[in-house]
Scaffold this motif. Structure first.
Motif, PDB file in Angstrom:
ATOM      1  N   THR A  79       0.847  -1.195   0.000  1.00 11.07           N
ATOM      2  CA  THR A  79       0.000   0.000   0.000  1.00 11.07           C
ATOM      3  C   THR A  79       0.879   1.240   0.000  1.00 11.07           C
ATOM      4  N   ARG A  80       0.334   2.311  -0.510  1.00 12.52           N
ATOM      5  CA  ARG A  80       1.015   3.604  -0.472  1.00 12.52           C
ATOM      6  C   ARG A  80       0.711   4.257   0.867  1.00 12.52           C
ATOM      7  N   PRO A  81       1.484   5.263   1.265  1.00 13.14           N
ATOM      8  CA  PRO A  81       1.133   5.999   2.487  1.00 13.14           C
ATOM      9  C   PRO A  81      -0.273   6.597   2.338  1.00 13.14           C
ATOM     10  N   HIS A  82      -1.055   6.526   3.412  1.00 11.29           N
ATOM     11  CA  HIS A  82      -2.428   7.019   3.349  1.00 11.29           C
ATOM     12  C   HIS A  82      -2.899   7.453   4.734  1.00 11.29           C
ATOM     13  N   ILE A  83      -3.999   8.181   4.743  1.00 11.50           N
ATOM     14  CA  ILE A  83      -4.581   8.654   6.000  1.00 11.50           C
ATOM     15  C   ILE A  83      -5.739   7.731   6.377  1.00 11.50           C
ATOM     16  N   ILE A  84      -5.790   7.352   7.645  1.00  8.98           N
ATOM     17  CA  ILE A  84      -6.882   6.524   8.169  1.00  8.98           C
ATOM     18  C   ILE A  84      -7.789   7.427   8.990  1.00  8.98           C
ATOM     19  N   ARG A  85      -9.077   7.359   8.681  1.00 16.61           N
ATOM     20  CA  ARG A  85     -10.065   8.173   9.399  1.00 16.61           C
ATOM     21  C   ARG A  85     -11.092   7.258  10.053  1.00 16.61           C
ATOM     22  N   PRO A  86     -11.805   7.755  11.071  1.00 17.89           N
ATOM     23  CA  PRO A  86     -12.847   6.941  11.709  1.00 17.89           C
ATOM     24  C   PRO A  86     -13.973   6.623  10.729  1.00 17.89           C
ATOM     25  N   ARG A  87     -14.651   5.510  10.917  1.00 18.79           N
ATOM     26  CA  ARG A  87     -15.760   5.117  10.049  1.00 18.79           C
ATOM     27  C   ARG A  87     -16.975   6.016  10.250  1.00 18.79           C
ATOM     28  N   ARG A  88     -17.243   6.364  11.505  1.00 22.71           N
ATOM     29  CA  ARG A  88     -18.414   7.188  11.815  1.00 22.71           C
ATOM     30  C   ARG A  88     -18.051   8.659  11.811  1.00 22.71           C
ATOM     31  N   LYS A  89     -18.938   9.459  11.301  1.00 21.45           N
ATOM     32  CA  LYS A  89     -18.727  10.903  11.293  1.00 21.45           C
ATOM     33  C   LYS A  89     -18.652  11.409  12.733  1.00 21.45           C
ATOM     34  N   GLY A  90     -17.650  12.201  13.040  1.00 19.84           N
ATOM     35  CA  GLY A  90     -17.481  12.727  14.393  1.00 19.84           C
ATOM     36  C   GLY A  90     -16.808  11.745  15.342  1.00 19.84           C
ATOM     37  N   GLY A  91     -16.488  10.551  14.870  1.00 21.36           N
ATOM     38  CA  GLY A  91     -15.842   9.542  15.715  1.00 21.36           C
ATOM     39  C   GLY A  91     -14.344   9.796  15.838  1.00 21.36           C
ATOM     40  N   VAL A  92     -13.696   8.986  16.647  1.00 26.09           N
ATOM     41  CA  VAL A  92     -12.251   9.084  16.832  1.00 26.09           C
ATOM     42  C   VAL A  92     -11.623   7.700  16.698  1.00 26.09           C
ATOM     43  N   LEU A  93     -10.346   7.691  16.387  1.00 20.69           N
ATOM     44  CA  LEU A  93      -9.574   6.452  16.360  1.00 20.69           C
ATOM     45  C   LEU A  93      -8.981   6.224  17.738  1.00 20.69           C
ATOM     46  N   ARG A  94      -8.929   4.967  18.163  1.00 19.94           N
ATOM     47  CA  ARG A  94      -8.333   4.622  19.452  1.00 19.94           C
ATOM     48  C   ARG A  94      -7.260   3.582  19.185  1.00 19.94           C
ATOM     49  N   PHE A  95      -6.030   3.841  19.626  1.00 15.30           N
ATOM     50  CA  PHE A  95      -4.940   2.877  19.472  1.00 15.30           C
ATOM     51  C   PHE A  95      -3.906   3.120  20.556  1.00 15.30           C
ATOM     52  N   GLU A  96      -2.934   2.230  20.649  1.00 16.24           N
ATOM     53  CA  GLU A  96      -1.895   2.335  21.671  1.00 16.24           C
ATOM     54  C   GLU A  96      -0.572   2.737  21.049  1.00 16.24           C
ATOM     55  N   VAL A  97       0.132   3.638  21.722  1.00 18.18           N
ATOM     56  CA  VAL A  97       1.472   4.056  21.318  1.00 18.18           C
ATOM     57  C   VAL A  97       2.347   3.991  22.560  1.00 18.18           C
ATOM     58  N   GLY A  98       3.332   3.126  22.556  1.00 19.26           N
ATOM     59  CA  GLY A  98       4.235   3.001  23.701  1.00 19.26           C
ATOM     60  C   GLY A  98       3.521   2.624  24.984  1.00 19.26           C
ATOM     61  N   GLY A  99       2.456   1.819  24.902  1.00 19.60           N
ATOM     62  CA  GLY A  99       1.720   1.392  26.087  1.00 19.60           C
ATOM     63  C   GLY A  99       0.651   2.372  26.544  1.00 19.60           C
ATOM     64  N   ARG A 100       0.568   3.532  25.897  1.00 17.74           N
ATOM     65  CA  ARG A 100      -0.444   4.534  26.244  1.00 17.74           C
ATOM     66  C   ARG A 100      -1.589   4.477  25.248  1.00 17.74           C
ATOM     67  N   VAL A 101      -2.813   4.635  25.722  1.00 17.93           N
ATOM     68  CA  VAL A 101      -3.972   4.708  24.840  1.00 17.93           C
ATOM     69  C   VAL A 101      -4.063   6.131  24.294  1.00 17.93           C
ATOM     70  N   VAL A 102      -4.190   6.226  22.969  1.00 13.33           N
ATOM     71  CA  VAL A 102      -4.235   7.528  22.299  1.00 13.33           C
ATOM     72  C   VAL A 102      -5.514   7.606  21.471  1.00 13.33           C
ATOM     73  N   TYR A 103      -6.143   8.780  21.471  1.00 14.29           N
ATOM     74  CA  TYR A 103      -7.322   9.036  20.646  1.00 14.29           C
ATOM     75  C   TYR A 103      -6.942  10.092  19.617  1.00 14.29           C
ATOM     76  N   SER A 104      -7.405   9.912  18.400  1.00  9.35           N
ATOM     77  CA  SER A 104      -7.048  10.863  17.351  1.00  9.35           C
ATOM     78  C   SER A 104      -8.159  10.928  16.304  1.00  9.35           C
TER      79      SER A 104
END
Length: 126
Positions: A79-104
């Motif tokens: 795949t080429r570099p790309h932007i990932i957005r939430p599926r729902r409008k107004g939603g946020v992505l939730r993932f872990e970075v270095g053991g911390r939960v991050v929302y974006s």
């Protein structure tokens, strides 16, 4: 003394195409071996989506190996570099970075290199 033998080419061709004949059994063995290599080479759980079969094709019997995983095209082609957005409008992505939960609101995916595990299995399974 000489013996003359006549061979019907059509009969030989039909014999080679028998579903339970020597050629079909040998082709099934090679196809199964190649499919096992592909299962081993596949990333993550993708190997559990690999199936194989021997079927009639335009030129006779052929071994077919398939992977029905929904992301197999992205793995094989990369795949080429790309932007990932939430599926729902107004939603946020939730993932872990270095053991911390991050929302974006979005994430920049760097892309992936192609991983053609099916072609490697075909070469190794010869």
């Amino acid at each position: 003394m000489s013996v003359e033998v006549t061979v019907d080419p059509g009969k030989i061709a039909r014999t080679l195409r028998l579903r339970n004949g020597f050629v079909a059994r040998r082709l099934a063995e090679r196809t199964a071996r190649t499919a096992r290599i592909a299962e081993r080479e596949a990333p993550g759980r993708m190997g559990s989506y690999i199936t194989w079969k021997v079927q009639d094709g335009p030129g006779g019997l052929q071994g077919v190996i398939a992977c029905d995983h929904p992301a197999v095209r992205y793995v094989l082609d990369g795949t080429r570099p790309h932007i990932i957005r939430p599926r729902r409008k107004g939603g946020v992505l939730r993932f872990e970075v270095g053991g911390r939960v991050v929302y974006s609101a979005y994430a920049r995916h760097p892309g992936t290199r192609p991983n053609n595990f099916l072609a490697r299995a075909l070469i190794e399974g010869r």
